[in-house]
Design a protein around this motif. Structure first.
Motif, mmCIF file in Angstrom:
data_model
loop_
_atom_site.group_PDB
_atom_site.id
_atom_site.type_symbol
_atom_site.label_atom_id
_atom_site.label_comp_id
_atom_site.label_asym_id
_atom_site.label_seq_id
_atom_site.Cartn_x
_atom_site.Cartn_y
_atom_site.Cartn_z
ATOM 1 N N ILE A 40 -10.495 1.768 -6.582
ATOM 2 C CA ILE A 40 -9.937 3.126 -6.605
ATOM 3 C C ILE A 40 -8.410 3.046 -6.594
ATOM 4 O O ILE A 40 -7.734 3.768 -7.340
ATOM 5 C CB ILE A 40 -10.455 3.966 -5.408
ATOM 6 C CG1 ILE A 40 -11.903 4.361 -5.607
ATOM 7 C CG2 ILE A 40 -9.582 5.189 -5.157
ATOM 8 C CD1 ILE A 40 -12.165 5.442 -6.624
ATOM 9 N N CYS A 41 -7.854 2.164 -5.758
ATOM 10 C CA CYS A 41 -6.393 1.976 -5.731
ATOM 11 C C CYS A 41 -5.882 1.560 -7.101
ATOM 12 O O CYS A 41 -4.885 2.093 -7.593
ATOM 13 C CB CYS A 41 -6.005 0.931 -4.691
ATOM 14 S SG CYS A 41 -6.110 1.486 -2.997
ATOM 15 N N LEU A 42 -6.571 0.625 -7.717
ATOM 16 C CA LEU A 42 -6.177 0.156 -9.043
ATOM 17 C C LEU A 42 -6.276 1.287 -10.072
ATOM 18 O O LEU A 42 -5.364 1.486 -10.879
ATOM 19 C CB LEU A 42 -7.054 -1.029 -9.468
ATOM 20 C CG LEU A 42 -6.779 -1.617 -10.843
ATOM 21 C CD1 LEU A 42 -5.372 -2.218 -10.895
ATOM 22 C CD2 LEU A 42 -7.825 -2.659 -11.186
ATOM 23 N N ALA A 43 -7.363 2.042 -10.027
ATOM 24 C CA ALA A 43 -7.548 3.156 -10.978
ATOM 25 C C ALA A 43 -6.475 4.226 -10.774
ATOM 26 O O ALA A 43 -5.934 4.755 -11.753
ATOM 27 C CB ALA A 43 -8.947 3.761 -10.809
ATOM 28 N N GLN A 44 -6.153 4.536 -9.520
ATOM 29 C CA GLN A 44 -5.100 5.519 -9.251
ATOM 30 C C GLN A 44 -3.752 5.022 -9.767
ATOM 31 O O GLN A 44 -2.960 5.786 -10.296
ATOM 32 C CB GLN A 44 -5.007 5.822 -7.744
ATOM 33 C CG GLN A 44 -6.119 6.664 -7.217
ATOM 34 C CD GLN A 44 -6.022 8.106 -7.681
ATOM 35 O OE1 GLN A 44 -5.018 8.573 -8.183
ATOM 36 N NE2 GLN A 44 -7.110 8.831 -7.512
ATOM 37 N N TRP A 45 -3.501 3.733 -9.605
ATOM 38 C CA TRP A 45 -2.245 3.162 -10.081
ATOM 39 C C TRP A 45 -2.159 3.254 -11.606
ATOM 40 O O TRP A 45 -1.135 3.644 -12.156
ATOM 41 C CB TRP A 45 -2.103 1.712 -9.625
ATOM 42 C CG TRP A 45 -0.819 1.099 -10.068
ATOM 43 C CD1 TRP A 45 0.415 1.261 -9.508
ATOM 44 C CD2 TRP A 45 -0.633 0.240 -11.191
ATOM 45 N NE1 TRP A 45 1.353 0.552 -10.213
ATOM 46 C CE2 TRP A 45 0.737 -0.087 -11.251
ATOM 47 C CE3 TRP A 45 -1.496 -0.290 -12.152
ATOM 48 C CZ2 TRP A 45 1.262 -0.904 -12.238
ATOM 49 C CZ3 TRP A 45 -0.973 -1.119 -13.114
ATOM 50 C CH2 TRP A 45 0.387 -1.414 -13.160
ATOM 51 N N VAL A 46 -3.254 2.923 -12.295
ATOM 52 C CA VAL A 46 -3.275 3.017 -13.764
ATOM 53 C C VAL A 46 -3.046 4.464 -14.199
ATOM 54 O O VAL A 46 -2.232 4.731 -15.090
ATOM 55 C CB VAL A 46 -4.614 2.481 -14.332
ATOM 56 C CG1 VAL A 46 -4.786 2.841 -15.800
ATOM 57 C CG2 VAL A 46 -4.702 0.969 -14.152
ATOM 58 N N GLU A 61 7.501 8.157 -14.353
ATOM 59 C CA GLU A 61 8.796 8.341 -13.698
ATOM 60 C C GLU A 61 8.677 8.487 -12.184
ATOM 61 O O GLU A 61 9.663 8.379 -11.468
ATOM 62 C CB GLU A 61 9.531 9.555 -14.283
ATOM 63 C CG GLU A 61 8.945 10.904 -13.916
ATOM 64 C CD GLU A 61 7.662 11.273 -14.657
ATOM 65 O OE1 GLU A 61 6.984 12.214 -14.224
ATOM 66 O OE2 GLU A 61 7.321 10.613 -15.663
ATOM 67 N N GLN A 62 7.466 8.730 -11.667
ATOM 68 C CA GLN A 62 7.267 8.908 -10.230
ATOM 69 C C GLN A 62 7.427 7.586 -9.489
ATOM 70 O O GLN A 62 7.251 6.514 -10.058
ATOM 71 C CB GLN A 62 5.874 9.479 -9.943
ATOM 72 C CG GLN A 62 5.723 10.932 -10.277
ATOM 73 C CD GLN A 62 6.497 11.825 -9.333
ATOM 74 O OE1 GLN A 62 6.805 11.473 -8.205
ATOM 75 N NE2 GLN A 62 6.836 13.003 -9.820
ATOM 76 N N GLN A 63 7.720 7.701 -8.193
ATOM 77 C CA GLN A 63 7.867 6.523 -7.353
ATOM 78 C C GLN A 63 6.574 5.720 -7.327
ATOM 79 O O GLN A 63 5.483 6.252 -7.460
ATOM 80 C CB GLN A 63 8.247 6.926 -5.942
ATOM 81 C CG GLN A 63 9.623 7.558 -5.852
ATOM 82 C CD GLN A 63 9.965 7.949 -4.434
ATOM 83 O OE1 GLN A 63 9.173 7.796 -3.523
ATOM 84 N NE2 GLN A 63 11.165 8.475 -4.252
ATOM 85 N N GLY A 64 6.728 4.423 -7.097
ATOM 86 C CA GLY A 64 5.603 3.505 -7.177
ATOM 87 C C GLY A 64 4.495 3.711 -6.175
ATOM 88 O O GLY A 64 3.342 3.411 -6.454
ATOM 89 N N PHE A 65 4.799 4.233 -4.990
ATOM 90 C CA PHE A 65 3.761 4.340 -3.976
ATOM 91 C C PHE A 65 3.016 5.667 -3.992
ATOM 92 O O PHE A 65 2.187 5.920 -3.127
ATOM 93 C CB PHE A 65 4.339 4.071 -2.587
ATOM 94 C CG PHE A 65 4.593 2.613 -2.353
ATOM 95 C CD1 PHE A 65 3.544 1.755 -2.095
ATOM 96 C CD2 PHE A 65 5.871 2.109 -2.425
ATOM 97 C CE1 PHE A 65 3.761 0.401 -1.895
ATOM 98 C CE2 PHE A 65 6.109 0.762 -2.224
ATOM 99 C CZ PHE A 65 5.049 -0.097 -1.960
ATOM 100 N N LEU A 66 3.292 6.518 -4.964
ATOM 101 C CA LEU A 66 2.581 7.789 -5.067
ATOM 102 C C LEU A 66 1.080 7.548 -5.152
ATOM 103 O O LEU A 66 0.296 8.243 -4.503
ATOM 104 C CB LEU A 66 3.049 8.596 -6.282
ATOM 105 C CG LEU A 66 2.327 9.917 -6.506
ATOM 106 C CD1 LEU A 66 2.540 10.865 -5.333
ATOM 107 C CD2 LEU A 66 2.774 10.564 -7.795
ATOM 108 N N TRP A 67 0.656 6.561 -5.901
ATOM 109 C CA TRP A 67 -0.768 6.273 -6.056
ATOM 110 C C TRP A 67 -1.402 5.903 -4.724
ATOM 111 O O TRP A 67 -2.532 6.269 -4.436
ATOM 112 C CB TRP A 67 -0.990 5.178 -7.096
ATOM 113 C CG TRP A 67 -0.352 3.868 -6.730
ATOM 114 C CD1 TRP A 67 0.922 3.480 -7.005
ATOM 115 C CD2 TRP A 67 -0.944 2.787 -6.015
ATOM 116 N NE1 TRP A 67 1.165 2.232 -6.501
ATOM 117 C CE2 TRP A 67 0.038 1.776 -5.892
ATOM 118 C CE3 TRP A 67 -2.197 2.569 -5.472
ATOM 119 C CZ2 TRP A 67 -0.194 0.576 -5.245
ATOM 120 C CZ3 TRP A 67 -2.428 1.365 -4.826
ATOM 121 C CH2 TRP A 67 -1.441 0.383 -4.722
#
Length: 168
Positions: A36-42, A50-56
């Motif tokens: 799920i973390c990986l899917a949210q990151w993708v 453009e959003q910050q990296g930890f939004l996912w």
């Protein structure tokens, strides 16, 4: 074991089996949470680069907290692992076509295929979540549907609030 559990998740996704058919496995739940973390990151990288990296990561934490809450409120903590496994596993299965399309199409621009896939996956996810909460929490269909609606609204508000905080 893994293939058997994935098959059960597919059957839950198709409303053929209930969450209690899943093996009680914290390891499988942790694996699904990692996916799920990986899917949210993708999804974040494709639709909001453009959003910050930890939004996912915030999105996953919010989703986890919101999904745990009904098990606590209904005093069904013994069903938490199987219920969460069913919820996150069906989410992954339902989201696969949309995640695949995000790799092909530019999600920062309007696209009818992405819009239709998003609508279909959102509708199927709402139905699957209603199905899972009904059996996991031993509640009726109407209560389950109302619960899913309320959780969806809370999720949207929480995600919007986090996104606004990160923008400022």
């Amino acid at each position: 074991m893994l293939f058997s559990e994935l098959k059960k998740l597919w059957q839950i996704t198709c409303f053929q089996r209930s969450p209690e058919c899943l093996q009680y496995s914290r390891v499988f739940l942790a694996l699904l949470l990692g996916l799920i973390c990986l899917a949210q990151w993708v999804a974040k990288q494709q639709s909001m680069p453009e959003q910050q990296g930890f939004l996912w990561l915030y999105l996953v934490v919010i989703l986890l907290l919101i999904r745990v809450l009904p098990f606590i409120l209904f005093n069904k903590s013994e069903r938490l692992v199987q219920g969460l496994t069913a919820l996150f596993g069906t989410d992954l299965i339902i989201s696969l076509p949309l995640l695949t399309a995000l790799m092909v199409f530019d999600a920062t621009e309007k696209n009818i295929i992405l819009a239709v896939l998003f609508l279909l996956s959102s509708t199927w996810r709402l139905m699957a979540n209603t199905f899972i909460y009904k059996f996991s929490l031993d509640i009726g269909w109407i209560k389950s549907a109302a619960l899913v609606f309320i959780l969806t609204v809370v999720n949207i508000i929480a995600v919007s609030s986090i996104a606004n905080l990160l923008e400022n």
